[in-house]
Scaffold this motif. Structure first.
Motif, mmCIF file in Angstrom:
data_model
loop_
_atom_site.group_PDB
_atom_site.id
_atom_site.type_symbol
_atom_site.label_atom_id
_atom_site.label_comp_id
_atom_site.label_asym_id
_atom_site.label_seq_id
_atom_site.Cartn_x
_atom_site.Cartn_y
_atom_site.Cartn_z
ATOM 1 N N VAL A 525 0.832 -1.206 0.000
ATOM 2 C CA VAL A 525 0.000 0.000 0.000
ATOM 3 C C VAL A 525 0.863 1.251 0.000
ATOM 4 N N TYR A 526 2.097 1.110 0.445
ATOM 5 C CA TYR A 526 2.962 2.287 0.521
ATOM 6 C C TYR A 526 4.003 2.334 -0.587
ATOM 7 N N LYS A 527 3.976 1.320 -1.557
ATOM 8 C CA LYS A 527 4.954 1.329 -2.654
ATOM 9 C C LYS A 527 4.509 0.386 -3.749
ATOM 10 N N ASP A 528 5.059 0.604 -4.947
ATOM 11 C CA ASP A 528 4.858 -0.326 -6.048
ATOM 12 C C ASP A 528 5.901 -1.426 -5.977
ATOM 13 N N ALA A 529 5.651 -2.508 -6.717
ATOM 14 C CA ALA A 529 6.619 -3.617 -6.757
ATOM 15 C C ALA A 529 7.876 -3.171 -7.471
ATOM 16 N N PHE A 530 9.031 -3.534 -6.913
ATOM 17 C CA PHE A 530 10.316 -3.252 -7.563
ATOM 18 C C PHE A 530 10.552 -4.288 -8.659
ATOM 19 N N SER A 531 11.368 -3.862 -9.630
ATOM 20 C CA SER A 531 11.774 -4.815 -10.669
ATOM 21 C C SER A 531 12.688 -5.872 -10.061
ATOM 22 N N PHE A 532 12.791 -6.997 -10.779
ATOM 23 C CA PHE A 532 13.669 -8.065 -10.294
ATOM 24 C C PHE A 532 15.110 -7.576 -10.195
ATOM 25 N N GLU A 533 15.526 -6.725 -11.163
ATOM 26 C CA GLU A 533 16.907 -6.242 -11.161
ATOM 27 C C GLU A 533 17.175 -5.380 -9.934
ATOM 28 N N LYS A 534 16.202 -4.475 -9.615
ATOM 29 C CA LYS A 534 16.392 -3.603 -8.461
ATOM 30 C C LYS A 534 16.354 -4.401 -7.161
ATOM 31 N N ALA A 535 15.427 -5.339 -7.088
ATOM 32 C CA ALA A 535 15.340 -6.177 -5.893
ATOM 33 C C ALA A 535 16.630 -6.973 -5.704
ATOM 34 N N ASP A 536 17.170 -7.494 -6.839
ATOM 35 C CA ASP A 536 18.408 -8.273 -6.764
ATOM 36 C C ASP A 536 19.560 -7.401 -6.294
ATOM 37 N N ARG A 537 19.603 -6.153 -6.803
ATOM 38 C CA ARG A 537 20.683 -5.245 -6.405
ATOM 39 C C ARG A 537 20.609 -4.953 -4.903
ATOM 40 N N ILE A 538 19.413 -4.727 -4.408
ATOM 41 C CA ILE A 538 19.252 -4.426 -2.970
ATOM 42 C C ILE A 538 19.678 -5.633 -2.123
ATOM 43 N N ILE A 539 19.251 -6.831 -2.551
ATOM 44 C CA ILE A 539 19.616 -8.040 -1.791
ATOM 45 C C ILE A 539 21.124 -8.242 -1.800
ATOM 46 N N MET A 540 21.745 -8.108 -2.966
ATOM 47 C CA MET A 540 23.192 -8.353 -3.065
ATOM 48 C C MET A 540 23.967 -7.307 -2.272
ATOM 49 N N GLU A 541 23.480 -6.047 -2.285
ATOM 50 C CA GLU A 541 24.158 -5.016 -1.489
ATOM 51 C C GLU A 541 24.001 -5.286 0.009
ATOM 52 N N GLY A 542 22.921 -5.976 0.378
ATOM 53 C CA GLY A 542 22.697 -6.279 1.793
ATOM 54 C C GLY A 542 23.482 -7.477 2.291
ATOM 55 N N MET A 543 24.123 -8.214 1.334
ATOM 56 C CA MET A 543 24.910 -9.378 1.770
ATOM 57 C C MET A 543 26.097 -8.904 2.600
ATOM 58 N N GLY A 544 26.120 -9.271 3.833
ATOM 59 C CA GLY A 544 27.180 -8.842 4.751
ATOM 60 C C GLY A 544 26.606 -8.063 5.897
ATOM 61 N N PRO A 545 26.108 -6.811 5.642
ATOM 62 C CA PRO A 545 25.548 -6.045 6.766
ATOM 63 C C PRO A 545 24.173 -6.574 7.211
#
Length: 569
Positions: A525-545
């Motif tokens: 309700v507070y956002k649209d679905a992200f693309s797979f590429e953007k979601a993948d980038r966020i997940i990969m950037e989160g690997m570690g922290p």
């Protein structure tokens, strides 16, 4: 005549007692006792003939026979006492004492030629015969000393056994003690108690023989192990086969020949391996036992002469001759009825287990549906997460399957099954969140977010209460961890406990990736679905922290499957 009748009567009774012993005799009877029953009638016969003799040469010959008993019976009695009292006598002591008695008897054989045993021997007339008059030599004194030593050894053995050995019958000890005073009277007080021409020694032999006969009668009952084996053999239910150390056939009983018909044609002293059937059975059992003495029991199946299936229990052990190992013995017992009963029980248990498993499976399905229903009920209160439970559960399953396929993680079957099953329960704690917060159509204020964060610990509590009576402790622990820690971060900045790194359970670290990935690629309700590429980038950037970097390879490999799944929704 009275004198001769006395000695003849004693001899006759002595002979009859020996016949009784022969009737009772068993192979396990003490050898020394058997020799006693042979020697006493011979000595008593010599006493009878001695007092019928009329010349000195005959008297001297018969005295030597009498002293065969006098010299060796004390030694035999002592060895018999030691055996019945279960006191081990070394071979050196046994041979040394026997040689002493033999040396005295050798001196007896010199009567009439040497003064070693008798210095002189004459015949004095009586009213109805003659009596020998003896002047003793030095070896005769040695003879008395040996007798005293034997009697003392007997008394010491009986006293020690009475005090220390509880497995020896007290009745046997009493029967062993009684010949001692009888022998003392016979050896040392006979001449003082009886008139000339009468000796107490033959009568003491007879009384001792009667007591030993009573002992022999009790021995048949006390040797429990051999009685049991003999009873089993005689009953026809147990077969036995004996072979020597080279596996040459020595013998078998009728039952063994019935179980193994090939034994009927096997010649004694021939190798058991000559027969093909025996090579596959008897020789095989012997080889296994020789390689491993603990491998002495087995179960053998074969068809009998009527074509019916029979089962036999096989027990292999060493065969001993005294202390010397001389071969092997095999005991066989028909175990068919017991095996049929066991098979029947196994079938019954299998059917019962199948029925229990089916009912248990139905209960598990009902339990899982109840949990899933509760999770769906919670989700129905949340405007922003429709279908979240189903999608995250599938995401966890994809990650787990990928991890197992590429070998990145070593996960047990039980762990994989439990985490997939526990995934729908990860947000159960939202049931305790106020509707005003849970159903808010927008982002939370800091105060509202704090209230929302409480769902993790509350979810763990709810899961614990639901599953606390379950027998599956592993599933309960994983389900609690998934609900409690799926919002923790690897750098320690997550909630509710701020765990860091591997302090976060692995199941929660896997759940975190599936949970965040679904939040990124799904419309809220507070956002649209992200693309797979953007979601993948966020997940990969989160690997570690945020996410466990050891799961990076698994996530990357699972990404095509995740995208395919979400593309088809």
């Amino acid at each position: 005549m009275i004198q001769q009748s006395y000695y003849f009567g004693v001899f006759l009774l002595s002979f009859l007692l020996t016949l009784c012993y022969v009737f009772l005799w068993r192979p396990r009877f003490d050898t020394h006792m058997s020799v006693i029953f042979i020697l006493i009638p011979i000595a008593n016969l010599a006493y009878w003939l001695l007092y019928m003799a009329r010349d000195l040469e005959t008297v001297m010959a018969l005295l030597k026979v009498v002293y065969a008993g006098g010299c060796f019976l004390p030694w035999l009695s002592t060895m018999c006492v030691m055996g019945l009292c279960r006191i081990r006598v070394s071979r050196g002591v046994r041979m040394g004492t026997l040689l002493c008695s033999a040396a005295v008897f050798l001196a007896v054989l010199t009567i009439g030629r040497s003064p070693l045993f008798y210095k002189s021997l004459t015949l004095d007339p009586l009213s109805d015969g003659w009596i020998p008059v003896k002047e003793y030599g030095p070896v005769h004194t040695v003879h008395y000393v040996l007798i005293v030593l034997y009697l003392m050894a007997n008394l010491a053995a009986l006293y020690y056994t009475y005090r220390k050995k509880k497995q020896v019958s007290r009745r046997i000890l009493l029967l062993l003690f009684l010949p001692i005073p009888v022998s003392i009277g016979g050896y040392f007080a006979g001449h003082a108690l009886l008139p000339p021409g009468f000796e107490l020694m033959p009568l003491s032999y007879l009384l001792s023989q009667a007591l030993y006969l009573l002992i022999a009668r009790r021995m048949v009952l006390y040797n429990v192990s051999e009685m049991v084996i003999e009873s089993m053999v005689q009953s026809g239910e147990t077969g036995f086969v004996t072979v020597d150390l080279a596996c040459n056939y020595l013998g078998s009983n009728a039952s063994a020949k019935r179980f193994l018909p090939e034994l009927r044609t096997l010649t004694v002293d021939r190798p058991v391996g000559e027969s093909g059937e025996l090579r596959e059975s008897v020789l095989c059992w012997l080889e296994r036992f020789k390689n491993d003495p603990n491998d002495d029991k087995s179960l053998w199946r074969r068809l009998d002469e009527n074509g019916e299936e029979r089962w036999y229990s096989v027990d292999v052990s060493d065969l001993y001759d005294g202390q010397r190992k001389c071969g092997y013995q095999i005991f066989l017992q028909d175990d068919t009825q017991r095996q049929k009963y066991i098979a029947l029980l196994d079938r019954y248990n299998a059917d019962l287990q199948a029925e229990v498993d089916a009912k248990t499976e139905r209960l598990v399905v009902m339990h899982d549906r109840l949990i899933l229903g509760m999770a769906s009920m919670v989700e129905s209160r949340d405007n922003s997460t429709g279908g979240h439970i189903r999608r995250t559960s599938e995401g966890v399953r994809i990650l787990i399957e990928t991890a197992r396929e590429n070998g990145a993680l070593r996960l047990s079957d039980e762990f994989c099954k439990n985490i997939v099953k526990a995934a729908p329960m990860h947000d159960l704690g939202k049931i305790a969140v106020d509707d005003a917060v849970l159903r808010k159509p927008g982002r939370f204020t800091p105060e509202e977010f704090e209230k929302m964060k409480a769902h993790a610990a509350e979810g763990a509590r709810i899961v614990h209460e639901i599953l606390r009576d379950t027998d599956d402790e592993s599933f309960r622990r994983i389900a609690e961890n998934v609900a409690h820690y799926h919002h923790e971060r690897m750098d320690g900045s997550g909630y509710p406990d701020g765990l860091r790194g591997e302090d976060i359970p692995l199941e929660a670290r896997i759940m975190a990736i599936a949970d965040v990935y679904d939040a990124l690629v799904s419309k809220r309700v507070y956002k649209d679905a992200f693309s797979f590429e953007k979601a993948d980038r966020i997940i990969m950037e989160g690997m570690g922290p945020q996410f466990d970097e050891t799961l990076k390879e698994t996530y990357a490999a699972a990404r095509p499957k995740l995208e395919a799944y979400y593309s088809n929704l």
